[in-house]
Design a protein around this motif. Structure first.
Motif, short mmCIF file in Angstrom:
data_model
loop_
_atom_site.label_atom_id
_atom_site.label_comp_id
_atom_site.label_asym_id
_atom_site.label_seq_id
_atom_site.Cartn_x
_atom_site.Cartn_y
_atom_site.Cartn_z
N THR A 453 0.83 -1.21 0.00
CA THR A 453 0.00 0.00 0.00
C THR A 453 0.86 1.25 0.00
O THR A 453 2.06 1.21 0.30
CB THR A 453 -0.92 0.01 1.24
OG1 THR A 453 -0.08 0.09 2.41
CG2 THR A 453 -1.77 -1.24 1.30
N ILE A 454 0.22 2.39 -0.32
CA ILE A 454 0.92 3.67 -0.27
C ILE A 454 1.41 3.94 1.14
O ILE A 454 2.53 4.41 1.36
CB ILE A 454 -0.01 4.81 -0.74
CG1 ILE A 454 -0.51 4.55 -2.16
CG2 ILE A 454 0.71 6.15 -0.68
CD1 ILE A 454 -1.52 5.58 -2.66
N GLU A 455 0.57 3.62 2.12
CA GLU A 455 0.94 3.85 3.52
C GLU A 455 2.17 3.03 3.91
O GLU A 455 3.07 3.53 4.59
CB GLU A 455 -0.23 3.52 4.43
CG GLU A 455 0.04 3.82 5.89
CD GLU A 455 -1.17 3.55 6.77
OE1 GLU A 455 -1.07 3.81 7.99
OE2 GLU A 455 -2.20 3.06 6.26
N LEU A 472 6.73 13.90 5.21
CA LEU A 472 6.53 13.52 3.81
C LEU A 472 5.19 14.05 3.28
O LEU A 472 5.06 14.36 2.10
CB LEU A 472 6.59 11.99 3.65
CG LEU A 472 7.91 11.29 3.99
CD1 LEU A 472 7.78 9.79 3.79
CD2 LEU A 472 9.06 11.84 3.15
N LYS A 473 4.21 14.12 4.19
CA LYS A 473 2.88 14.60 3.80
C LYS A 473 2.76 16.12 3.86
O LYS A 473 1.78 16.70 3.38
CB LYS A 473 1.82 13.98 4.72
CG LYS A 473 1.64 12.48 4.55
CD LYS A 473 0.52 12.00 5.46
CE LYS A 473 0.20 10.53 5.25
NZ LYS A 473 -0.93 10.08 6.09
N SER A 474 3.76 16.76 4.47
CA SER A 474 3.67 18.21 4.69
C SER A 474 3.93 18.99 3.39
O SER A 474 4.29 18.41 2.36
CB SER A 474 4.68 18.64 5.76
OG SER A 474 6.00 18.56 5.23
N ILE A 503 -2.12 8.98 -5.05
CA ILE A 503 -0.83 9.26 -4.43
C ILE A 503 -0.76 10.72 -3.99
O ILE A 503 -0.32 11.03 -2.88
CB ILE A 503 0.32 8.94 -5.42
CG1 ILE A 503 0.32 7.45 -5.75
CG2 ILE A 503 1.67 9.35 -4.83
CD1 ILE A 503 1.24 7.06 -6.89
N GLY A 504 -1.20 11.63 -4.86
CA GLY A 504 -1.20 13.05 -4.52
C GLY A 504 -2.04 13.34 -3.30
O GLY A 504 -1.67 14.14 -2.43
N HIS A 512 -2.17 15.97 -9.17
CA HIS A 512 -1.60 14.80 -9.84
C HIS A 512 -0.35 15.16 -10.64
O HIS A 512 0.54 14.32 -10.84
CB HIS A 512 -2.64 14.17 -10.76
CG HIS A 512 -2.81 14.87 -12.06
ND1 HIS A 512 -3.55 16.03 -12.19
CD2 HIS A 512 -2.31 14.59 -13.30
CE1 HIS A 512 -3.51 16.43 -13.45
NE2 HIS A 512 -2.77 15.59 -14.14
N SER A 513 -0.22 16.41 -11.08
CA SER A 513 0.96 16.83 -11.84
C SER A 513 2.22 16.77 -10.98
O SER A 513 3.33 16.53 -11.49
CB SER A 513 0.77 18.24 -12.40
OG SER A 513 0.59 19.17 -11.34
#
Length: 543
Positions: A453-455, A472-474, A503-504, A512-513
């Motif tokens: 998973t992404i997590e 990483l999420k910041s 993912i974005g 998404h870009s």
């Protein structure tokens, strides 16, 4: 047994008065016994010169003595398990020395096929025993024991009754029965081919001409080791970039293939170079033998003065061997100072080898030290397809994916799985289908594997870079955090098959870009930065 073979002890003068036969062709022509080894036919083959046949005929006792010495030498050159399975006893026996030919017998065509894979070792054993090389001829004949007994009886007791005119014993009848092999026997043959491939037997290495850079499958796990090896093959020694190279990895990941590829590449570019490819264990045996024979100066001179390229496989085998390490230390110094090429492989880094002198650890790190990681899924798929082509094996895409997702740790195991499938298909005379592959290789559906998973990717990336998942999420654009985030996004696309939007959203609600940019940037850097490849492989293998 080294040195020239004492032929005078074995050769005996022909004497017409005795009952021994002095010419093999006479033996076959007189029909004294059957011709189980097609002697007439062999003599009439255009590839042999009848004029080269010896007029002397060895007695059974003499042949037994030579056979014993050849086997004693062969035991030192071949893996013990392989020797016991395919060479011991009547599996492989010297039947005659005829001119320039050494004629051996074996019991079945199946065992013959295995024996023929070791012709180099057999040839070396003959040279060690008889002092010269012979053309090797191996004949598979289920009536091998009967023929040998008949030959011995004639040599010792004179002519015997022709086999076709006398009653057959129960033992002879059992040999002549044309029985279909049972299922267990066929499966045993399949397993033997697999075991023969995966057994790690590299003693007394002979350079394998089939292992080249062209058939080495490159991926993120091995591209740095490949690039360094290729550079050495083009320009070895002090003239090149890496006069000393140390490759380490777990067993079966391609170290030995690269060793042979380098040896072949150097030989093609510099045919006058003396290349020594040896295991650490054989290096130690040779040194001990030289001490025993009081030839230590010759041993040192062989390596220090004559070798242009020294390649030692499994150098960690020197651990705890103080005497061997001392000689190795001096040889290393001399070759390095002379600008010769030094190449070593191991399953550990130099610092991780316990029982190795610190000064040797230091010297092993003088040059380039690279590792090979377990291959990623794309590399495994490429290896399977390449090996399947070599084996002329057709595998559907779902079978390739099934094998690639289940066999992860070793390229040798991956290749062994295909050899097993090929053997099963040939011996059992069946097509290769998905369910059959699952049964033969004991595999499970790859969809049943632990879902990535992404997590999970974010957590492993966080642990590797020592950066909290929250960072990483910041929105932070600090270089170290941004690079770690890009790696996590790249792996999420590669391993979790998540969309750019998913993912974005996970990494701080980005567009998404941003994910597309991260994916493209990491993909481009992978082709230029070996250290990034290693980082990606380490995180991937931890998932």
């Amino acid at each position: 047994m080294q040195g020239n073979f004492p032929f005078n002890e074995f050769l005996k003068n022909s004497n017409p008065s005795n009952n021994k036969i002095n010419n093999i062709e006479d033996l076959a022509n007189k029909n004294i016994i059957e011709d189980p080894f097609n002697i007439k036919q062999s003599l009439n083959q255009p590839s042999y010169n009848n004029s080269s046949l010896s007029d002397d005929f060895f007695s059974a006792e003499e042949l037994d003595m030579m056979n014993t010495e050849i086997h004693n030498s062969l035991k030192l050159l071949i893996n013990a398990q392989k020797y016991a399975s395919f060479f011991q006893g009547d599996f492989f026996r010297l039947m005659n020395i005829d001119g320039e030919r050494a004629i051996f017998s074996t019991t079945t065509n199946f065992i013959k096929s295995f024996i023929e894979k070791n012709l180099d070792q057999i040839s070396q054993s003959i040279v060690n025993t008889l002092g010269k090389s012979y053309q090797i001829e191996i004949i598979a004949n289920n009536n091998n024991n009967l023929a040998q007994n008949s030959l011995s009886q004639h040599l010792n007791n004179g002519p015997i009754e022709p086999t076709q005119n006398r009653p057959k014993s129960a033992n002879e009848i059992s040999f002549s029965l044309d029985l279909e092999p049972v299922q267990d026997d066929l499966l045993s043959q399949v397993e033997s081919k697999y075991i023969d491939h995966v057994s790690d037997d590299y003693n007394n290495i002979v350079i394998d001409r089939s292992k080249t850079f062209k058939n080495f499958v490159i991926g993120p796990s091995n591209n740095m080791a490949y690039a360094a090896s290729l550079a050495i093959a083009k320009s070895p020694g002090k003239a090149g970039k890496y006069p000393s190279l140390y490759i380490h990895s777990n067993s079966g990941l391609g170290k030995t293939h690269l060793l042979h590829a380098m040896a072949n590449g150097i030989h093609n570019q510099y045919p006058h170079y003396v290349i020594c490819l040896i295991t650490a264990r054989d290096f130690m045996k040779e040194m001990i033998e030289s001490i025993r024979n009081k030839q230590l100066p010759e041993f040192r001179s062989k390596y220090s003065d004559k070798v242009d390229v020294l390649m030692i496989d499994d150098v960690h085998e020197l651990k705890g061997k103080e005497g061997t390490q001392r000689e190795f230390f001096h040889i290393f110094n001399e070759l390095y100072q002379k600008g010769k090429q030094l190449i070593f492989t191991s399953d550990k880094t130099p610092q991780e080898i316990n029982g190795l002198e610190e000064r040797i650890k230091t010297r092993l790190q003088w040059g380039l030290v690279v590792d090979i990681q377990k291959p990623d899924i794309e590399t495994r798929v490429a290896i399977i397809n390449a090996k399947a082509d070599d084996l002329d094996l057709f595998l559907s895409e779902d079978i390739v994916n099934l094998i690639a997702c289940n066999v992860k740790n070793s390229i040798r195991e991956l290749e062994g799985a295909l050899i097993k499938l090929s053997a099963y298909s040939d011996i059992m005379k069946v097509d290769i289908e998905l369910e059959m592959v699952k049964e033969v290789l004991g595999l499970r559906d790859y969809e049943d594997e632990k879902k990535i998973t992404i997590e999970g990717i974010a957590k492993q990336t966080s642990q590797y870079f020592k950066i909290p998942v929250a960072d990483l999420k910041s929105k932070s654009r600090v270089k170290d955090i941004a690079n770690a985030r890009f790696v996590a996004m790249y792996l999420s696309r590669k391993l979790a098959s998540a969309t750019h939007e998913e993912i974005g959203q996970f990494f701080g609600g980005r567009d998404h870009s941003s994910v597309v940019h991260a994916e493209q940037k990491i993909s481009k850097q992978l082709s230029q930065d070996p250290m990034l490849s290693k980082t990606i492989m380490t995180i991937e293998n931890s998932l």
